[in-house]
Design an enzyme around this catalytic site. Structure first.
Site, PDB file in Angstrom:
ATOM      1  N   CYS A   1      45.539  44.150  45.934  1.00 36.98           N
ATOM      2  CA  CYS A   1      45.978  44.911  47.108  1.00 36.98           C
ATOM      3  C   CYS A   1      47.253  45.698  46.820  1.00 36.98           C
ATOM      4  CB  CYS A   1      46.211  43.946  48.270  1.00 36.98           C
ATOM      5  SG  CYS A   1      46.855  44.744  49.753  1.00 36.98           S
TER       6      CYS A   1
ATOM      7  N   CYS B   1      41.433  39.026  44.841  1.00 33.82           N
ATOM      8  CA  CYS B   1      41.419  40.001  45.934  1.00 33.82           C
ATOM      9  C   CYS B   1      42.817  40.211  46.517  1.00 33.82           C
ATOM     10  CB  CYS B   1      40.425  39.588  47.016  1.00 33.82           C
ATOM     11  SG  CYS B   1      40.879  38.117  47.954  1.00 33.82           S
TER      12      CYS B   1
ATOM     13  N   CYS C   1      36.902  41.383  43.346  1.00 32.23           N
ATOM     14  CA  CYS C   1      36.273  40.076  43.542  1.00 32.23           C
ATOM     15  C   CYS C   1      35.280  39.798  42.410  1.00 32.23           C
ATOM     16  CB  CYS C   1      35.561  40.024  44.891  1.00 32.23           C
ATOM     17  SG  CYS C   1      34.756  38.431  45.208  1.00 32.23           S
TER      18      CYS C   1
ATOM     19  N   CYS D   1      43.967  49.036  55.783  1.00 32.32           N
ATOM     20  CA  CYS D   1      43.473  49.303  54.434  1.00 32.32           C
ATOM     21  C   CYS D   1      43.051  50.759  54.230  1.00 32.32           C
ATOM     22  CB  CYS D   1      42.287  48.397  54.127  1.00 32.32           C
ATOM     23  SG  CYS D   1      42.679  46.641  54.134  1.00 32.32           S
TER      24      CYS D   1
ATOM     25  N   ASP E   1      46.717  25.731  59.949  1.00 33.53           N
ATOM     26  CA  ASP E   1      45.388  26.074  59.415  1.00 33.53           C
ATOM     27  C   ASP E   1      44.325  24.973  59.412  1.00 33.53           C
ATOM     28  OD1 ASP E   1      45.163  24.681  56.920  1.00 33.53           O
ATOM     29  OD2 ASP E   1      45.864  26.356  55.754  1.00 33.53           O
TER      30      ASP E   1
ATOM     31  N   CYS F   1      41.439  31.240  43.559  1.00 32.49           N
ATOM     32  CA  CYS F   1      41.317  32.588  42.989  1.00 32.49           C
ATOM     33  C   CYS F   1      42.207  33.534  43.788  1.00 32.49           C
ATOM     34  CB  CYS F   1      39.861  33.049  43.044  1.00 32.49           C
ATOM     35  SG  CYS F   1      39.598  34.712  42.371  1.00 32.49           S
TER      36      CYS F   1
ATOM     37  N   CYS G   1      40.994  52.284  51.087  1.00 35.79           N
ATOM     38  CA  CYS G   1      41.174  51.431  49.913  1.00 35.79           C
ATOM     39  C   CYS G   1      40.132  50.312  49.900  1.00 35.79           C
ATOM     40  CB  CYS G   1      42.576  50.827  49.904  1.00 35.79           C
ATOM     41  SG  CYS G   1      42.893  49.732  48.501  1.00 35.79           S
TER      42      CYS G   1
ATOM     43  N   CYS H   1      32.449  32.641  46.679  1.00 35.31           N
ATOM     44  CA  CYS H   1      33.889  32.771  46.444  1.00 35.31           C
ATOM     45  C   CYS H   1      34.367  31.701  45.455  1.00 35.31           C
ATOM     46  CB  CYS H   1      34.639  32.642  47.767  1.00 35.31           C
ATOM     47  SG  CYS H   1      36.438  32.671  47.608  1.00 35.31           S
TER      48      CYS H   1
END
Length: 325
Positions: free
Chosen positions: A257, A253, A209, A199, A144, A250, A202, A225
């Protein structure tokens, strides 16, 4: 089709299966293979729109090396394949009061970057044992920090789908997963993407958020964010009242799910969990000296932001809590 060509194809298939078996043995929870071909236009166009709309404010590095981000062969010349791996990190349930600092789940563990990198290098060493000594091949490990569209590649490799929260969602493991890639010049048979509706209708992540950083039109506004604000921002841009007790990162989100809610806690042991980070009083953090910070967060993702930023975050959380409602 010649006999020799058939042998080459068979060897590549057997090598791919051996690589996956070894990846699981090394502790990864999911593995898939895709080609090193450029990322599909739908992803590149969405990323370009994200930049044009100014959503990358505060993250200037996202505008650099776009050629490498969208084309793995620009990171490794002659790349043919990308081996994508994932570590599942969902912790077992624990409870916290509003006076206790809330830390994003991934930061309750040791820093994952060196751990995934080390395991991917070990995977490359294993691959070498399956090849003849004089066989020329090259590889590059990415976790990443490299300019690579890793979620799009992981989705193409069949590890999941990209959700409305812009995270990769594995249908069984959920979205609390960490990704890594091994780019290689070896031509390996690719896996197919998952055939899921994703998704669907949904939108729980958008509703969850706290700051409205996730837009219904698909855009993600980084500067709103909380994960960005608590890690990279100099101030909270007027969103202090939305922090709650979120000291670092955080998960709102992710946790909203349905796939995440159905996922079982992680059973892998590569990442060491630190339960002491789930019980830090916000008020005490303001009084910390450097030694306390180093003791609690050495070799963690939190170490990178430093004590001063952590104190700033704790003060912002407390300021809102102490205001009369």
């Amino acid at each position: 089709m010649s006999y020799l060509f058939c042998l080459v194809i068979l060897f590549a298939m057997e090598l791919a299966e051996a690589i996956k078996t070894e990846a699981f043995r090394l502790g990864f929870d999911a593995v898939g293979i895709t080609t090193a071909e450029p990322i599909e236009p739908a992803h590149t166009q969405a990323f370009s729109r994200w930049l044009q709309e100014g959503c990358a404010e505060g993250l200037p590095y996202m505008k650099r090396h776009l050629d490498k981000r969208f084309s793995p062969s620009c990171l490794l010349e002659g790349a043919c394949s990308v081996i994508c791996v994932a570590l599942h990190y969902k912790p077992s349930a624990f409870s916290q009061s509003s006076s206790i600092a809330q830390i994003a789940h991934f930061a309750l563990y040791d820093d994952y970057h060196p751990i995934i990198k080390e395991r991917l290098h070990r995977l490359a060493t294993f691959i070498q044992t399956r090849l003849t000594r004089n066989f020329a091949w090259r590889y590059k490990v990415c976790v990443d920090s490299a300019p690579l569209a890793e979620r799009a590649l992981a989705a193409r490799a069949g590890l999941g789908f990209l959700g409305k929260n812009h995270m990769l969602i594995h249908p069984v493991l959920g979205s609390q997963i960490l990704l890594g890639e091994l780019l290689t010049t070896l031509p390996l048979p690719p896996d197919a993407p998952l055939s899921l509706d994703g998704c669907g209708r949904c939108s729980r992540c958008l509703e969850a958020c706290p700051t409205g950083a996730l837009h219904p039109n698909g855009l993600f506004q980084t500067s709103r964010c909380i994960s960005f604000l608590t890690q990279y921002a100099a101030d909270f841009a007027g969103f202090e009242q939305k922090l709650g007790n979120r000291l670092f990162g955080c998960d709102s989100c992710l946790l909203a799910c349905p796939y995440e809610q159905k996922a079982l806690p992680s059973r892998q042991t590569l990442l060491r969990f630190h339960p002491e980070r789930t019980a830090l009083p916000l008020q005490e953090i303001l009084q910390w000296e450097q030694k306390q910070f180093d003791c609690l967060f050495k070799n963690s993702c939190i170490e990178k932001i430093g004590l001063n930023k952590l104190r700033q975050n704790a003060a912002a959380c407390l300021n809102h809590q102490n205001k009369p409602q």
